[in-house]
Design a protein around this motif. Structure first.
Motif, PDB file in Angstrom:
ATOM      1  N   SER A  82       0.861  -1.186   0.000  1.00 25.24           N
ATOM      2  CA  SER A  82       0.000   0.000   0.000  1.00 25.24           C
ATOM      3  C   SER A  82       0.895   1.234   0.000  1.00 25.24           C
ATOM      4  O   SER A  82       1.036   1.914   1.002  1.00 25.24           O
ATOM      5  CB  SER A  82      -0.904  -0.021   1.242  1.00 25.24           C
ATOM      6  OG  SER A  82      -1.782   1.075   1.254  1.00 25.24           O
ATOM      7  N   ASP A  83       1.537   1.492  -1.137  1.00 17.60           N
ATOM      8  CA  ASP A  83       2.476   2.603  -1.226  1.00 17.60           C
ATOM      9  C   ASP A  83       1.744   3.880  -1.640  1.00 17.60           C
ATOM     10  O   ASP A  83       0.924   3.862  -2.562  1.00 17.60           O
ATOM     11  CB  ASP A  83       3.574   2.295  -2.248  1.00 17.60           C
ATOM     12  CG  ASP A  83       4.394   1.070  -1.861  1.00 17.60           C
ATOM     13  OD1 ASP A  83       4.260   0.624  -0.709  1.00 17.60           O
ATOM     14  OD2 ASP A  83       5.152   0.574  -2.711  1.00 17.60           O
ATOM     15  N   PHE A  84       2.050   4.976  -0.972  1.00 15.56           N
ATOM     16  CA  PHE A  84       1.435   6.252  -1.340  1.00 15.56           C
ATOM     17  C   PHE A  84       2.287   7.401  -0.825  1.00 15.56           C
ATOM     18  O   PHE A  84       3.227   7.212  -0.049  1.00 15.56           O
ATOM     19  CB  PHE A  84      -0.001   6.362  -0.811  1.00 15.56           C
ATOM     20  CG  PHE A  84      -0.138   6.300   0.687  1.00 15.56           C
ATOM     21  CD1 PHE A  84      -0.251   7.462   1.439  1.00 15.56           C
ATOM     22  CD2 PHE A  84      -0.170   5.079   1.349  1.00 15.56           C
ATOM     23  CE1 PHE A  84      -0.390   7.410   2.816  1.00 15.56           C
ATOM     24  CE2 PHE A  84      -0.308   5.014   2.727  1.00 15.56           C
ATOM     25  CZ  PHE A  84      -0.420   6.187   3.463  1.00 15.56           C
ATOM     26  N   ARG A  85       1.924   8.608  -1.266  1.00 15.69           N
ATOM     27  CA  ARG A  85       2.699   9.807  -0.955  1.00 15.69           C
ATOM     28  C   ARG A  85       1.805  10.872  -0.322  1.00 15.69           C
ATOM     29  O   ARG A  85       0.664  11.064  -0.739  1.00 15.69           O
ATOM     30  CB  ARG A  85       3.316  10.365  -2.241  1.00 15.69           C
ATOM     31  CG  ARG A  85       4.354  11.462  -2.045  1.00 15.69           C
ATOM     32  CD  ARG A  85       4.786  12.000  -3.396  1.00 15.69           C
ATOM     33  NE  ARG A  85       6.040  12.735  -3.327  1.00 15.69           N
ATOM     34  CZ  ARG A  85       6.379  13.705  -4.176  1.00 15.69           C
ATOM     35  NH1 ARG A  85       5.555  14.044  -5.155  1.00 15.69           N
ATOM     36  NH2 ARG A  85       7.534  14.327  -4.061  1.00 15.69           N
ATOM     37  N   ILE A  86       2.338  11.539   0.694  1.00 12.84           N
ATOM     38  CA  ILE A  86       1.684  12.692   1.309  1.00 12.84           C
ATOM     39  C   ILE A  86       2.610  13.886   1.098  1.00 12.84           C
ATOM     40  O   ILE A  86       3.776  13.846   1.484  1.00 12.84           O
ATOM     41  CB  ILE A  86       1.436  12.480   2.813  1.00 12.84           C
ATOM     42  CG1 ILE A  86       0.649  11.192   3.062  1.00 12.84           C
ATOM     43  CG2 ILE A  86       0.695  13.672   3.406  1.00 12.84           C
ATOM     44  CD1 ILE A  86       0.492  10.847   4.534  1.00 12.84           C
ATOM     45  N   ALA A  87       2.101  14.943   0.488  1.00 13.39           N
ATOM     46  CA  ALA A  87       2.939  16.101   0.171  1.00 13.39           C
ATOM     47  C   ALA A  87       2.322  17.365   0.754  1.00 13.39           C
ATOM     48  O   ALA A  87       1.099  17.477   0.874  1.00 13.39           O
ATOM     49  CB  ALA A  87       3.096  16.242  -1.342  1.00 13.39           C
ATOM     50  N   GLY A  88       3.186  18.319   1.117  1.00 13.02           N
ATOM     51  CA  GLY A  88       2.661  19.593   1.596  1.00 13.02           C
ATOM     52  C   GLY A  88       3.572  20.311   2.554  1.00 13.02           C
ATOM     53  O   GLY A  88       4.805  20.225   2.453  1.00 13.02           O
ATOM     54  N   ALA A  89       2.964  21.013   3.511  1.00 11.05           N
ATOM     55  CA  ALA A  89       3.680  21.914   4.413  1.00 11.05           C
ATOM     56  C   ALA A  89       4.728  21.170   5.237  1.00 11.05           C
ATOM     57  O   ALA A  89       4.432  20.146   5.859  1.00 11.05           O
ATOM     58  CB  ALA A  89       2.689  22.613   5.337  1.00 11.05           C
ATOM     59  N   LYS A  90       5.942  21.714   5.258  1.00  7.40           N
ATOM     60  CA  LYS A  90       7.005  21.106   6.056  1.00  7.40           C
ATOM     61  C   LYS A  90       6.664  21.108   7.541  1.00  7.40           C
ATOM     62  O   LYS A  90       7.037  20.187   8.270  1.00  7.40           O
ATOM     63  CB  LYS A  90       8.319  21.860   5.841  1.00  7.40           C
ATOM     64  CG  LYS A  90       9.055  21.508   4.566  1.00  7.40           C
ATOM     65  CD  LYS A  90      10.424  22.180   4.544  1.00  7.40           C
ATOM     66  CE  LYS A  90      11.198  21.804   3.290  1.00  7.40           C
ATOM     67  NZ  LYS A  90      12.544  22.433   3.283  1.00  7.40           N
ATOM     68  N   SER A  91       5.970  22.155   7.998  1.00 10.51           N
ATOM     69  CA  SER A  91       5.631  22.231   9.419  1.00 10.51           C
ATOM     70  C   SER A  91       4.781  21.042   9.849  1.00 10.51           C
ATOM     71  O   SER A  91       4.786  20.659  11.020  1.00 10.51           O
ATOM     72  CB  SER A  91       4.889  23.537   9.719  1.00 10.51           C
ATOM     73  OG  SER A  91       3.733  23.668   8.913  1.00 10.51           O
TER      74      SER A  91
END
Length: 524
Positions: A82-91
């Protein structure tokens, strides 16, 4: 534990007939990830998410991602990942997501390995037999970059330190990816406050709201103009691509037509802002409440003279003027099982504790006595409307004098009678506590307030009506009946401002429904 409960539920459902054809028809062994429960049977079908198994007690459907499959008929390992990516704010991606995923793994009773990458980190969930269950890539691309990755299909989830812009929402809708502003797709993970920070060696303790943009634009450039020493002000700011900077620009600079000065010290993360300012007696910057560290946060004084300090409670209630919500977004694209489950887990009580431990403001319900609300009572007495509504003020104070205020504060969509996405989640959170009996034999006071725009009598009616809407939403969420809870719906209109009605942000703060509780005494 989820794996055990799912397998146990399947066993209880023994005998349920399924019409699926026998595609595998070979014996396999399914075990929970900790090896605590094992089930043997003939594998009839693998749907991609579910095993359909013929056993001695009947045909069963079992969540494929809660068990380990052993046997020649088991699907190839790559189909189970179940590979996936979460992208966004570094904080967010660096601030608490790794800890959140670690807690998610703990809840599943699997190991989590965290590896640093060029743009963030990669977390691998590993089962009892060292099989790779999921690989989650966390990419710190900033809020704008995360939403673009979500739009382009390069991420399954996006995390942002600002709300979705209208043009971004249109882009997702035009691409057929759904309404991202819908509560189903927009989740508030946590709260944070943008804090104007100085060194603890600096004597200034509060700053006027109107002076903040003047300082960061360079128009105010000496501490003596703020009641401090005769010394030049040094500005520390976040880089332009950060969500922190964008929220600061939107809340502070753009409304007055100003921009951050050119002569600044630009810093690429919130923690570093606090560290640099705390070491510079003449420095000033802005950072997230979670990154306050050893710096001193200044109270914000509104144009009406009301001061609001940055505290966990004023941020939870969203009364601190520079409060910001931290979001997670999804589209209507299909997602892996763990991507969907992680989004649900992020709103759980266990996840909220992880968020709090990371220094952010969680959404768990806390309470303050009326003694801690002295500032709001003083502001009510000094507000321009106080002279016309002293009787109402007396009634409000008399009603709340022995009550505690909950941090849950309901707000509505701008220009709408519909609860906003955070309020809808808060309805579920509070309703769950009501059903658990946490407030049995107490009176729950739902107290509505408005801004000062419009006629006072109409505002009082509107505030009571909004409080009534919250009561109905709580009853609906609880199945329509809470016999051990006594509700009281009140509306006080504009008489108790927590923000300055002269500003748009202040009016947003003032339009609210508060929740108070008090013990029932005698025959009440």
């Amino acid at each position: 534990m989820p794996g055990k409960s799912l397998l146990s539920a399947a066993a209880l459902a023994a005998g349920a007939l399924l019409s699926s054809p026998a595609l595998y028809a070979q014996e396999v062994q399914l075990s929970t990830t900790d090896g605590g429960i094992t089930l043997t049977g003939e594998l009839l079908e693998f749907t991609g998410e579910t095993f359909i198994l013929a056993t001695s007690v009947g045909k069963l459907e079992i969540d494929a991602f809660s068990v380990v499959c052993e046997g020649a008929a088991c699907p190839p390992p790559e189909l189970m990942r179940s590979d996936f990516r979460i992208a966004g704010a570094k904080s967010i991606s660096e601030g608490f997501l790794p800890a959140l995923i670690d807690a998610y793994g703990f809840d599943l009773d699997v190991d989590v390995l965290n590896t640093l990458t060029d743009d963030g980190s990669e977390l691998t969930l590993t089962g009892a037999n060292d099989e790779n269950l999921a690989t989650i890539n966390l990419a710190g691309l900033g809020s704008t970059g995360g939403l673009k990755a979500l739009l382009d299909g390069e991420a399954s989830l996006a995390v942002t330190s600002r709300p979705l812009r209208n043009r971004e929402a249109r882009a997702f809708a035009d691409a057929g990816l759904g309404n991202l502003a819908d509560p189903e797709n927009e989740k508030v993970l946590a709260l944070d406050g943008l804090v104007v920070v100085t060194s603890r060696d600096n004597p200034v303790r509060a700053i006027r709201e109107t002076d903040v943009p003047e300082v960061f634009s360079g128009r105010i450039n000496n501490w003596s103009q703020l009641g401090g020493p005769d010394a030049p002000i040094r500005l520390y700011v976040r880089d332009e691509s950060s969500g922190t900077r964008e929220v600061f620009d939107n809340l502070v600079m753009r409304p007055v037509g100003l921009a951050v000065a050119d002569q600044v010290i630009s810093v690429d993360n919130d923690d570093a802002i606090a560290d640099l300012v705390s070491a510079d007696p003449y420095g000033i910057g802005f950072t997230g409440f979670a990154s306050l560290r050893n710096a001193k946060g200044l109270a914000i004084e509104g144009v009406c003279g009301l001061q609001t300090p940055p505290t966990a409670f004023t941020i939870k209630t969203e009364e601190y003027p520079l409060t910001r919500r931290l979001y997670m977004y999804q589209t209507n694209r299909p997602k892996t099982r763990h991507a969907k489950a992680l989004m649900d887990f992020a709103l759980s009580d266990m996840a909220q504790q992880v968020i709090a431990d990371a220094g952010f403001i969680d959404q768990a319900i806390t309470a303050e006595t009326i003694n801690a609300q002295g500032l709001r009572l003083a502001s009510a007495l000094t507000a321009p409307e106080a002279g016309q509504s002293f009787g109402q003020l007396q009634d409000m104070v008399g009603t709340l004098i022995n009550a505690d205020r909950l941090s849950t504060t309901f707000r509505f969509e701008t220009g709408s009678s519909e609860l906003d996405s955070k309020a809808q989640a808060d309805i579920q959170r509070l309703a769950a506590q009501l059903m658990e009996g946490k407030y049995d034999n107490k009176e729950l006071l739902l107290v509505g307030f408005t801004d000062s725009v419009g006629q006072a009598d109409l505002n009082q009616f509107l505030s009571a009506d909004r409080a009534g809407q919250v009561q109905q939403a709580l009853l609906d969420a609880a199945g329509g009946d809470l016999p051990n809870v006594k509700f009281r719906v009140l509306g006080y209109g504009e008489i108790s401002p927590l923000g300055c009605n002269e500003t748009f942000q202040g009016r947003l703060i003032n339009r609210r429904v508060e929740v108070w509780t008090r013990d029932l005494v005698g025959g009440e």
